[in-house]
Structure formats: C-alpha cells, structure tokens
Design a protein around this motif. Structure first.
Motif, PDB file in Angstrom:
ATOM      1  N   HIS A 112     -62.837  15.538 -54.395  1.00 57.21           N
ATOM      2  CA  HIS A 112     -61.793  14.124 -53.907  1.00 57.21           C
ATOM      3  C   HIS A 112     -60.271  14.316 -54.499  1.00 57.21           C
ATOM      4  N   ILE A 113     -60.230  14.583 -55.820  1.00 56.53           N
ATOM      5  CA  ILE A 113     -58.667  14.829 -56.235  1.00 56.53           C
ATOM      6  C   ILE A 113     -58.838  16.253 -56.886  1.00 56.53           C
ATOM      7  N   ASP A 114     -57.806  17.189 -56.341  1.00 54.70           N
ATOM      8  CA  ASP A 114     -57.930  18.577 -57.094  1.00 54.70           C
ATOM      9  C   ASP A 114     -57.247  18.351 -58.438  1.00 54.70           C
ATOM     10  N   GLU A 115     -57.697  19.449 -59.145  1.00 55.45           N
ATOM     11  CA  GLU A 115     -57.249  19.806 -60.665  1.00 55.45           C
ATOM     12  C   GLU A 115     -55.719  19.464 -60.968  1.00 55.45           C
ATOM     13  N   LYS A 116     -54.996  20.311 -60.023  1.00 53.82           N
ATOM     14  CA  LYS A 116     -53.421  20.308 -60.137  1.00 53.82           C
ATOM     15  C   LYS A 116     -53.012  19.018 -60.014  1.00 53.82           C
ATOM     16  N   THR A 117     -53.516  18.050 -58.719  1.00 54.56           N
ATOM     17  CA  THR A 117     -52.726  17.053 -58.887  1.00 54.56           C
ATOM     18  C   THR A 117     -53.277  16.084 -59.997  1.00 54.56           C
ATOM     19  N   MET A 118     -54.325  16.068 -60.488  1.00 51.73           N
ATOM     20  CA  MET A 118     -54.617  15.244 -61.787  1.00 51.73           C
ATOM     21  C   MET A 118     -53.981  15.556 -62.865  1.00 51.73           C
ATOM     22  N   LYS A 119     -53.515  16.857 -63.144  1.00 55.83           N
ATOM     23  CA  LYS A 119     -52.738  17.262 -64.125  1.00 55.83           C
ATOM     24  C   LYS A 119     -51.118  16.946 -64.162  1.00 55.83           C
ATOM     25  N   ILE A 120     -50.675  17.132 -62.881  1.00 60.10           N
ATOM     26  CA  ILE A 120     -49.366  16.817 -62.838  1.00 60.10           C
ATOM     27  C   ILE A 120     -49.135  15.181 -62.852  1.00 60.10           C
ATOM     28  N   HIS A 121     -50.061  14.498 -62.122  1.00 65.93           N
ATOM     29  CA  HIS A 121     -49.945  13.182 -62.231  1.00 65.93           C
ATOM     30  C   HIS A 121     -50.376  12.474 -63.602  1.00 65.93           C
ATOM     31  N   HIS A 122     -50.960  12.991 -64.377  1.00 65.21           N
ATOM     32  CA  HIS A 122     -51.188  12.623 -65.675  1.00 65.21           C
ATOM     33  C   HIS A 122     -50.067  13.064 -66.716  1.00 65.21           C
ATOM     34  N   THR A 123     -49.924  14.464 -66.883  1.00 69.35           N
ATOM     35  CA  THR A 123     -48.907  14.669 -67.848  1.00 69.35           C
ATOM     36  C   THR A 123     -47.537  14.645 -67.295  1.00 69.35           C
ATOM     37  N   LYS A 124     -47.288  14.673 -65.956  1.00 73.72           N
ATOM     38  CA  LYS A 124     -45.749  14.450 -65.711  1.00 73.72           C
ATOM     39  C   LYS A 124     -45.310  13.202 -65.408  1.00 73.72           C
ATOM     40  N   HIS A 125     -46.091  12.701 -64.244  1.00 71.66           N
ATOM     41  CA  HIS A 125     -45.814  11.360 -63.718  1.00 71.66           C
ATOM     42  C   HIS A 125     -46.216  10.278 -64.878  1.00 71.66           C
ATOM     43  N   HIS A 126     -47.359  10.122 -65.140  1.00 68.99           N
ATOM     44  CA  HIS A 126     -47.735   9.084 -66.326  1.00 68.99           C
ATOM     45  C   HIS A 126     -46.866   9.044 -67.414  1.00 68.99           C
ATOM     46  N   GLN A 127     -46.802  10.541 -67.802  1.00 65.40           N
ATOM     47  CA  GLN A 127     -46.199  10.594 -69.112  1.00 65.40           C
ATOM     48  C   GLN A 127     -44.719  10.397 -69.049  1.00 65.40           C
ATOM     49  N   GLY A 128     -44.024  10.530 -67.940  1.00 65.67           N
ATOM     50  CA  GLY A 128     -42.726  10.044 -67.594  1.00 65.67           C
ATOM     51  C   GLY A 128     -42.406   8.483 -67.776  1.00 65.67           C
ATOM     52  N   TYR A 129     -43.457   7.966 -67.145  1.00 64.92           N
ATOM     53  CA  TYR A 129     -43.311   6.348 -67.236  1.00 64.92           C
ATOM     54  C   TYR A 129     -43.278   5.773 -68.801  1.00 64.92           C
ATOM     55  N   VAL A 130     -44.390   6.347 -69.442  1.00 63.81           N
ATOM     56  CA  VAL A 130     -44.319   6.115 -70.827  1.00 63.81           C
ATOM     57  C   VAL A 130     -43.256   6.262 -71.594  1.00 63.81           C
ATOM     58  N   ASP A 131     -42.588   7.451 -71.329  1.00 63.89           N
ATOM     59  CA  ASP A 131     -41.219   7.895 -72.094  1.00 63.89           C
ATOM     60  C   ASP A 131     -40.204   7.072 -71.677  1.00 63.89           C
ATOM     61  N   LYS A 132     -40.103   6.846 -70.511  1.00 63.44           N
ATOM     62  CA  LYS A 132     -38.809   6.104 -69.976  1.00 63.44           C
ATOM     63  C   LYS A 132     -38.990   4.388 -70.501  1.00 63.44           C
ATOM     64  N   LEU A 133     -40.365   4.041 -70.236  1.00 63.97           N
ATOM     65  CA  LEU A 133     -40.864   2.594 -70.789  1.00 63.97           C
ATOM     66  C   LEU A 133     -40.103   2.391 -72.483  1.00 63.97           C
ATOM     67  N   ASN A 134     -40.755   3.377 -73.205  1.00 65.46           N
ATOM     68  CA  ASN A 134     -40.352   3.340 -74.608  1.00 65.46           C
ATOM     69  C   ASN A 134     -38.946   3.360 -74.848  1.00 65.46           C
ATOM     70  N   LYS A 135     -38.159   4.222 -74.006  1.00 59.55           N
ATOM     71  CA  LYS A 135     -36.694   4.549 -74.599  1.00 59.55           C
ATOM     72  C   LYS A 135     -36.209   3.317 -74.157  1.00 59.55           C
ATOM     73  N   ALA A 136     -36.482   2.509 -72.854  1.00 56.11           N
ATOM     74  CA  ALA A 136     -35.632   1.257 -72.423  1.00 56.11           C
ATOM     75  C   ALA A 136     -36.015   0.228 -73.330  1.00 56.11           C
ATOM     76  N   LEU A 137     -37.386   0.092 -73.973  1.00 53.72           N
ATOM     77  CA  LEU A 137     -37.593  -1.050 -74.872  1.00 53.72           C
ATOM     78  C   LEU A 137     -36.854  -0.780 -76.400  1.00 53.72           C
ATOM     79  N   GLU A 138     -36.369   0.439 -76.627  1.00 56.34           N
ATOM     80  CA  GLU A 138     -35.461   0.397 -77.840  1.00 56.34           C
ATOM     81  C   GLU A 138     -34.509  -0.599 -77.769  1.00 56.34           C
TER      82      GLU A 138
END
Ligand code: MN3
Length: 208
Positions: free
Chosen positions: A23-49
């Motif tokens: 239903h969801i391929d491995e590549k989509t999951m990997k990019i989605h979690h390690t790039k997209h979601h990680q990116g949101y976390v990093d930018k959130l932390n940076k802004a909250l400084e």
C-alpha cells in the motif's frame, strides 16, 4: 510527543519502512519519515529558539496557542509544528495488520454519526480527494462528537479546537511514487492500513 527541553524529536516508526507494502512502498516511507518529517522537526526546533519562555509547552499547547508566540515565528511553527504533530499521529494510526472496521464505542459512534462504516469511508475519501492542493483529511472529535474535516498545508485540527483521532496525508509526497496523480487510489489503499485499535484509543482519550 517526545520533547527534551526545547527540542522535539523524530519519533521512531512502530514498523519497518517496507512493512506497509504494497500500500505504501519502502522508498516513499523512508523519504517521508527521514526527510519530510525530520525536516519539520528541525525547523520547528530552530524556530522555537526564539521562544525560550515556551520551552515547557507541549506541542499540542503550542498549536492551540500559536498567537502567544512571537509573531516572527508563528507561521513557521504553524507549518512545521503542524507537520510534526500530523505525521506523529499518521504513523501510529497505520499498521501492517491494519484495515477492517472499527468496533466498540468508536464503531457505534461512526455508525450513528455517518450512517454506516461505508458512508464514513465515502465521506472521508470525499474530503481527501476534494482538498485542493496539499493537506490532510481527518476524523476528529469536536464537542464530544465525531466530524470529518480537511485542512490545508500542515494545519492540524488542534488549531481549531478539535481533536484529531485519524488523519490521512494527501500531500503528493505521501503517494506520488506509487500512485502518481491518483489520489483516490491512494486513499482506497490507506483504508487497508488503518490501525483501528489505535484510533479507538485516541477516541476514548478525546471523549474523556
Ligand atoms: Mn507528509
């Protein structure tokens, strides 16, 4: 959601990257979690400084009170804090053993609110495919009642005083490799992944 001091963290997935295939391929999951979601976390932390006085706030509290943040970071926190919250929920409400229909109190509430499980499914799909551009479709609890809504970008229902218990990501990054432009097909497959016992937990929590 995990937080140490001012730092939010990318949650681990409760299954392997390939576990939701076909239903969801491995590549989509990997990019989605390690790039997209990680990116949101990093930018959130940076802004909250820029908001050290909110270091003890939970993500939910931040999203429900964006206006209390310095104006210069409100939009960044809306986008990336929303992204972090949305995806943290999304990973958990899917499972390789998912699918089927909800039972218990949630099953009854779905039937009494929407008519039947298949009416619920049609309505969620309608919102998921009808949302123009990027966004999410949701099953939420508002005033102790179920509702189906959709939101643009990474907005989370918490921003509107509603509690999300299930969400489907309809950004192209969530499905394009497998389904290209066919968002409806992605949504049909999403239903085969829903971890209803997790959604039932979210429901009883929201009804307290
Ligand atoms: Mn996404």
């Amino acid at each position: 959601m995990t937080k140490t001091a001012t730092q939010f963290e990318l949650p681990k997935l409760p299954y392997d990257y390939s576990a939701l295939e076909p239903h969801i391929d491995e590549k989509t999951m990997k990019i989605h979690h390690t790039k997209h979601h990680q990116g949101y976390v990093d930018k959130l932390n940076k802004a909250l400084e820029s908001a050290p006085d909110k270091a003890e706030w939970s993500l939910e509290k931040i999203l429900a009170n964006l206006k209390e943040l310095p104006e210069s970071i409100q939009e960044t926190v809306r986008q990336n804090g929303g992204g972090h919250a949305n995806h943290s929920l999304f990973w958990k409400i899917m499972s390789p053993e998912g699918g089927g229909e909800p039972s218990g109190d949630l099953g009854s509430a779905i039937n009494s609110t929407f008519g039947s499980y298949s009416d619920f499914r049609d309505k969620l799909k309608e919102h998921a495919t009808g949302r123009f551009g990027s966004g999410w479709a949701w099953l939420v609890v508002a005033n102790k009642k179920l509702e189906i809504i959709d939101t643009p970008n990474q907005d989370n229902p918490i921003m509107d005083g509603k509690t999300p218990i299930l969400g489907v990501d309809v950004w192209e990054h969530a499905y394009y490799l497998n389904y290209q432009n066919e968002r409806g097909k992605w949504v049909d497959h999403f239903f085969k992944l829903i971890n209803w016992s997790e959604v039932e937990k979210n429901y009883s929590e929201a009804m307290k």
